[in-house]
Motif scaffolding. Structure first.
Motif, PDB file in Angstrom:
ATOM      1  N   ASN A 178       0.819  -1.207   0.000  1.00 54.26           N
ATOM      2  CA  ASN A 178       0.000   0.000   0.000  1.00 54.26           C
ATOM      3  C   ASN A 178       0.857   1.263   0.000  1.00 54.26           C
ATOM      4  N   ALA A 179       2.038   1.168  -0.626  1.00 51.89           N
ATOM      5  CA  ALA A 179       2.947   2.317  -0.652  1.00 51.89           C
ATOM      6  C   ALA A 179       2.299   3.539  -1.305  1.00 51.89           C
ATOM      7  N   ALA A 180       1.417   3.323  -2.264  1.00 43.82           N
ATOM      8  CA  ALA A 180       0.743   4.433  -2.945  1.00 43.82           C
ATOM      9  C   ALA A 180      -0.423   4.988  -2.135  1.00 43.82           C
ATOM     10  N   GLY A 181      -0.787   4.325  -1.046  1.00 42.32           N
ATOM     11  CA  GLY A 181      -1.851   4.811  -0.169  1.00 42.32           C
ATOM     12  C   GLY A 181      -3.248   4.733  -0.753  1.00 42.32           C
ATOM     13  N   GLY A 208      -8.800  -0.068  10.875  1.00 47.70           N
ATOM     14  CA  GLY A 208      -8.506  -1.286  11.595  1.00 47.70           C
ATOM     15  C   GLY A 208      -8.260  -2.420  10.617  1.00 47.70           C
ATOM     16  N   ARG A 209      -8.803  -3.592  10.868  1.00 49.13           N
ATOM     17  CA  ARG A 209      -8.601  -4.750   9.999  1.00 49.13           C
ATOM     18  C   ARG A 209      -9.301  -4.544   8.661  1.00 49.13           C
ATOM     19  N   GLY A 269      -4.626  -1.272  10.452  1.00 48.87           N
ATOM     20  CA  GLY A 269      -4.015   0.045  10.506  1.00 48.87           C
ATOM     21  C   GLY A 269      -2.864   0.091   9.513  1.00 48.87           C
ATOM     22  N   LYS A 270      -1.719   0.570   9.954  1.00 41.31           N
ATOM     23  CA  LYS A 270      -0.554   0.648   9.079  1.00 41.31           C
ATOM     24  C   LYS A 270       0.269  -0.640   9.072  1.00 41.31           C
TER      25      LYS A 270
END
Length: 235
Positions: A108-111, A118-119, A135-136
């Motif tokens: 998920n580097a591009a967000g 949460g999950r 989360g992150k």
């Protein structure tokens, strides 16, 4: 025929060992691969088309210009990953392998998948991968998936798991759907017996390898978030 004395044979062997050692010190550095020694190629001075991106990946000063230190770092990565020729050139093959590594580290580097819920199970149709985050924190994946074919596209947007059936049978398509977790009408995560890489795609479900679908079953539950985005190639 007389056999040589033991002392004479030992002395000869020692002299031979010293001679071979001296030759080895004078020989160029080699790398043994599969039992065969190959000379390490010299580093290139050329700046590659992906120079700055490659430098960033390797933690080098990202100035977009090849330096001897840059080349040695790139060459080390190429050797480690079996990329040839491993001359330290920041070309498309090397950058492509690095992009795969980036995806593994942080899909998920591009967000693009919202991770403030949460999950959540994220599905990227463009890259045909899915993963679970809390989360992150990346909890599982990314893993390969096979989504809907042209005309049966997997619908995008925010969803929630609403029904689970561990040994589901599709009355519509007459096939087993093990570890099925439905999140949008008849669309669900589930295992398939064939390859997730086989074309043209599913009828809208997110097809998974059995081990991956089983892991999703153990990690998700009714009410957990699912987010689908992107576009499957060919649709």
């Amino acid at each position: 025929m007389r056999r040589p004395k033991q002392g004479t044979a030992t002395t000869t062997a020692r002299r031979l060992g010293v001679l071979l050692g001296a030759v080895g010190l004078a020989a160029p550095l080699t790398v043994a691969i599969g039992g065969t020694a190959h000379a390490t190629p010299a580093c290139t001075t050329r700046t590659g088309p992906h120079q700055e991106d490659v430098e960033k990946f390797l933690g080098r000063p990202a100035d977009g210009r090849q330096s001897p230190a840059d080349c040695r770092a790139i060459q080390g990565f190429q050797t480690q990953h079996g990329i040839t020729p491993n001359i330290g050139y920041a070309g498309p093959v090397t950058w492509g392998v690095m992009q795969q590594e980036i995806t593994k580290r942080d899909p998920n580097a591009a967000g693009k998948c919202p991770v403030n819920k949460g999950r959540i199970a994220c599905v990227d149709l463009t890259r045909q991968i899915s993963w679970i985050q809390d989360g992150k924190s990346l909890k599982f994946g990314p893993v390969p998936v096979r989504t809907g074919r042209d005309g049966y596209e997997t619908r995008t947007g925010a969803k929630k798991v609403y029904w689970r059936s561990i040994d589901h049978w599709s009355t519509l398509y007459k096939v087993r759907m093990p570890y099925a977790q439905f999140f949008d009408g008849g669309q669900a995560f589930h295992a398939i017996e064939g390859s997730v890489w086989s074309p043209p795609g599913s009828h809208g479900c997110v097809n998974m390898r059995t081990g991956d679908a089983k892991k999703y079953w153990s990690m998700l539950g009714n009410g957990d978030d699912v987010f689908v985005y992107g576009r499957k190639p060919g649709t």
